[in-house]
Enzyme design. Structure first.
Site, PDB file in Angstrom:
ATOM      1  N   GLU A  41      15.232   7.321  17.757  1.00  0.00           N
ATOM      2  CA  GLU A  41      16.383   8.135  17.362  1.00  0.00           C
ATOM      3  C   GLU A  41      15.981   9.250  16.411  1.00  0.00           C
ATOM      4  O   GLU A  41      16.645  10.290  16.345  1.00  0.00           O
ATOM      5  CB  GLU A  41      17.453   7.256  16.697  1.00  0.00           C
ATOM      6  CG  GLU A  41      18.109   6.250  17.637  1.00  0.00           C
ATOM      7  CD  GLU A  41      19.174   5.436  16.933  1.00  0.00           C
ATOM      8  OE1 GLU A  41      19.442   5.713  15.744  1.00  0.00           O
ATOM      9  OE2 GLU A  41      19.739   4.531  17.570  1.00  0.00           O
ATOM     10  N   CYS A  47       4.022   6.352  11.269  1.00  0.00           N
ATOM     11  CA  CYS A  47       3.663   6.652   9.878  1.00  0.00           C
ATOM     12  C   CYS A  47       4.895   6.855   9.012  1.00  0.00           C
ATOM     13  O   CYS A  47       5.015   6.269   7.934  1.00  0.00           O
ATOM     14  CB  CYS A  47       2.774   7.885   9.818  1.00  0.00           C
ATOM     15  SG  CYS A  47       2.334   8.368   8.127  1.00  0.00           S
ATOM     16  N   LYS A  56       4.066   2.675   1.349  1.00  0.00           N
ATOM     17  CA  LYS A  56       3.651   3.216   0.046  1.00  0.00           C
ATOM     18  C   LYS A  56       4.828   3.276  -0.930  1.00  0.00           C
ATOM     19  O   LYS A  56       4.643   3.171  -2.148  1.00  0.00           O
ATOM     20  CB  LYS A  56       3.035   4.604   0.208  1.00  0.00           C
ATOM     21  CG  LYS A  56       1.689   4.675   0.905  1.00  0.00           C
ATOM     22  CD  LYS A  56       1.025   3.347   1.180  1.00  0.00           C
ATOM     23  CE  LYS A  56      -0.106   3.431   2.165  1.00  0.00           C
ATOM     24  NZ  LYS A  56       0.113   2.689   3.403  1.00  0.00           N
ATOM     25  N   GLY A 178      -5.330 -11.590   8.575  1.00  0.00           N
ATOM     26  CA  GLY A 178      -5.968 -10.288   8.687  1.00  0.00           C
ATOM     27  C   GLY A 178      -6.134  -9.648   7.318  1.00  0.00           C
ATOM     28  O   GLY A 178      -5.164  -9.542   6.562  1.00  0.00           O
ATOM     29  N   GLY A 180      -7.637  -6.503   6.789  1.00  0.00           N
ATOM     30  CA  GLY A 180      -7.875  -5.070   6.846  1.00  0.00           C
ATOM     31  C   GLY A 180      -6.896  -4.361   5.927  1.00  0.00           C
ATOM     32  O   GLY A 180      -6.278  -4.973   5.050  1.00  0.00           O
ATOM     33  N   ILE A 182      -3.819  -3.094   6.295  1.00  0.00           N
ATOM     34  CA  ILE A 182      -2.424  -3.539   6.284  1.00  0.00           C
ATOM     35  C   ILE A 182      -2.306  -4.898   5.606  1.00  0.00           C
ATOM     36  O   ILE A 182      -1.427  -5.116   4.764  1.00  0.00           O
ATOM     37  CB  ILE A 182      -1.869  -3.586   7.723  1.00  0.00           C
ATOM     38  CG1 ILE A 182      -1.804  -2.174   8.312  1.00  0.00           C
ATOM     39  CG2 ILE A 182      -0.478  -4.229   7.747  1.00  0.00           C
ATOM     40  CD1 ILE A 182      -1.448  -2.132   9.779  1.00  0.00           C
ATOM     41  N   VAL A 235      -7.978 -19.090  12.786  1.00  0.00           N
ATOM     42  CA  VAL A 235      -6.627 -19.644  12.830  1.00  0.00           C
ATOM     43  C   VAL A 235      -6.504 -20.575  14.031  1.00  0.00           C
ATOM     44  O   VAL A 235      -6.825 -20.202  15.166  1.00  0.00           O
ATOM     45  CB  VAL A 235      -5.576 -18.516  12.907  1.00  0.00           C
ATOM     46  CG1 VAL A 235      -4.178 -19.103  13.104  1.00  0.00           C
ATOM     47  CG2 VAL A 235      -5.622 -17.657  11.650  1.00  0.00           C
ATOM     48  N   ALA A 317      -3.393   8.183   9.615  1.00  0.00           N
ATOM     49  CA  ALA A 317      -2.465   9.296   9.771  1.00  0.00           C
ATOM     50  C   ALA A 317      -3.159  10.634   9.577  1.00  0.00           C
ATOM     51  O   ALA A 317      -2.899  11.594  10.316  1.00  0.00           O
ATOM     52  CB  ALA A 317      -1.306   9.147   8.784  1.00  0.00           C
ATOM     53  N   HIS A 441     -12.504  15.011 -19.515  1.00  0.00           N
ATOM     54  CA  HIS A 441     -12.482  13.764 -20.297  1.00  0.00           C
ATOM     55  C   HIS A 441     -11.172  13.672 -21.074  1.00  0.00           C
ATOM     56  O   HIS A 441     -10.734  14.664 -21.649  1.00  0.00           O
ATOM     57  CB  HIS A 441     -13.661  13.765 -21.271  1.00  0.00           C
ATOM     58  CG  HIS A 441     -13.669  12.583 -22.206  1.00  0.00           C
ATOM     59  ND1 HIS A 441     -14.053  11.323 -21.809  1.00  0.00           N
ATOM     60  CD2 HIS A 441     -13.305  12.484 -23.522  1.00  0.00           C
ATOM     61  CE1 HIS A 441     -13.965  10.487 -22.837  1.00  0.00           C
ATOM     62  NE2 HIS A 441     -13.506  11.167 -23.883  1.00  0.00           N
TER      63      HIS A 441
END
Length: 463
Positions: A41, A47, A56, A178, A180, A182, A235, A317, A441
């Site tokens: 839609e 992403c 995020k 998993g 990785g 995600i 698993v 992405a 610094h």
């Protein structure tokens, strides 16, 4: 199939995710008549609607929760608890704002948006649920979807990242299959929100695609946070028992089982190609992904593929953005060099963050390089101590002052630091050149500067 003049396009892009919309926007900018075909839609693809942006947003809420929980370290007395309704409202607000902005951009570039599912036909024709589009060039940008383990189906308590984003409540415990990007991000999020978290990874270490030192560092950090991580684990069973889920696995020759509120399956993403009619046009697949050459052309003339659906090395992405621009410019006749995927930064937004660019130490050695390696602990600089966080900067360079081959980091805000390292790797800078650059610094960027100073033989705050 009869085609109206209004349905003739220079470029038809199938999919409006990061790769699709970047290609469409750039092609329109270059004077092409462009249509985007989208069955969702709203515009934005994985992403924007189900991936980078909403996750995020959740991780920002988690970061605030972590800061509140640790506030007394900085002399502030505070207490807080997550309001899941408001966390999701913030997530929705960010997504809605960016979808609106993208929709406005597409309209401003006079790109036609055609709703429905597309199927490729012969001779440059694209069917969208009975409507025929005549395309000079077709770009497949249909993206990816979460994979499940064989025999598993999504249920109330067995979920993927898609369901996790809008889950009705914050689970008090979670098993994540998993480790990785995600899996690590959701493990970090759930832990910040107070859940007991167990991570199960089939490969020998968590963050298995990263440099081995980064895997060790993130494993230590997760243990410190109270996240249980089992690598080299197989698993053996997942059972949704109604009011809880049971996950069985074998690790280190020992059978184990964990009970939790939810089991999030994060074992990778597979390409979305069903219903596209690829066989009709001679488009070949490679392990299910659309086969492309270095120019991102498929095995059929005038048909291109990019983003997660294409058989390219990275599902990210910013890779899709890069590929989208490249395809649009090639269609317009501009000379565009092939993408060097080793020069693209890789980022994971768990806590602590992970960022890397270039090749790992193991890859460098396997490639025949004689290497020099420098490791610098973030605790050696003031800003990391102020933030109360540690971490690691690891540089892999060719021996005897040769170019930088890879930079690998774990720590606070390293996803924002990796861009400088991308330039170092892409421009084949030597450590002495980067060491000569001045880092302000006190900042976290000094961690990078310090590592290069050490590699150049003149360490400041390190041994």
């Amino acid at each position: 199939m009869a085609v109206r003049m209004s349905d003739a396009y220079d470029v038809v892009v199938i999919g409006s995710g990061t790769g699709g919309y970047s290609c469409a926007l750039r092609a329109a900018q270059l004077g092409k008549r462009v249509a985007i075909v989208e069955r969702d839609e709203r515009l934005g693809g994985t992403c924007l609607l189900r991936g980078c942006i909403p996750t995020k947003a959740l991780l920002q809420s988690a970061a605030v929760m972590d800061t509140v929980n640790r506030s007394e370290e900085w002399g502030i007395k505070a207490s807080g608890e997550p309001d899941w309704t408001q966390v999701q409202a913030f997530e929705t607000k960010i997504v809605d704002k960016l979808v609106s902005g993208l929709t406005g951009l597409v309209k401003a570039r006079t790109i036609d948006v055609i709703r429905g599912s597309a199927a490729l036909l012969r001779d440059g024709m694209v069917d969208v649920e009975g409507r025929g589009l005549d395309a000079q060039e077709v770009v497949i940008a249909t993206g990816s979807k979460p994979r499940l383990l064989p025999g598993l189906e999504v249920s109330k308590r067995v979920i993927t990242s898609d369901e996790a984003l809008w889950y009705p409540e914050i689970p008090t415990s979670a098993v994540i299959i998993g480790a990785g990007a995600i899996g690590l991000e959701f493990a970090s999020f759930y832990r910040s929100m107070g859940a007991d978290v167990t991570v199960v990874e089939a490969l020998p270490r968590i963050a298995p695609l990263e440099d081995e030192d980064l895997s060790k560092e993130i494993a230590r950090a997760f243990r410190k946070r109270g996240i249980a991580a089992h690598a080299g684990a197989s698993v053996t069973g997942v059972n949704d028992a109604g009011d809880h889920v049971e996950v069985s696995f074998e690790a280190g020759g020992k059978a184990q089982a964990v009970t939790a509120d939810v089991c999030l399956v994060a074992v990778g993403r597979g390409p979305v190609t069903e219903g596209l009619g690829l066989d009709e046009t001679g488009v070949e697949l490679d392990r299910g992904f659309v086969k492309v050459d270095g120019q991102l052309q498929t095995t059929a003339p005038h048909i291109w593929a990019l983003g997660d659906v294409a058989a390219t090395p990275l599902q990210l992405a910013h890779v899709s953005f890069t590929e989208g621009y490249a395809v649009a410019e090639r269609i317009a006749g501009l000379p565009v060099p092939e993408i060097d995927y080793t020069q693209i930064p890789r980022v994971t937004y768990c806590s602590p963050e992970i960022a890397s660019v270039g090749i790992t130490e193991a890859q460098a050695v396997e490639g025949g390089h004689d290497v020099e390696v420098e490791r610098f602990n973030f605790q050696g600089i003031g800003k990391a101590n102020i933030l109360g966080e540690g971490g690691l900067v690891k540089i892999v360079a060719a021996k005897d002052g040769g170019p930088v081959l890879g930079v690998h980091m774990v720590g606070p805000h390293v996803t924002d630091l990796v861009s400088e390292m991308m330039l170092a790797v892409a421009w084949e800078a030597v450590p002495a050149e980067v060491a000569a650059l001045i880092h302000p610094h006190p900042t976290l960027s000094e961690g990078v500067g310090e590592a290069f100073l050490a590699l150049a033989g003149k360490p400041l705050h390190g041994a």
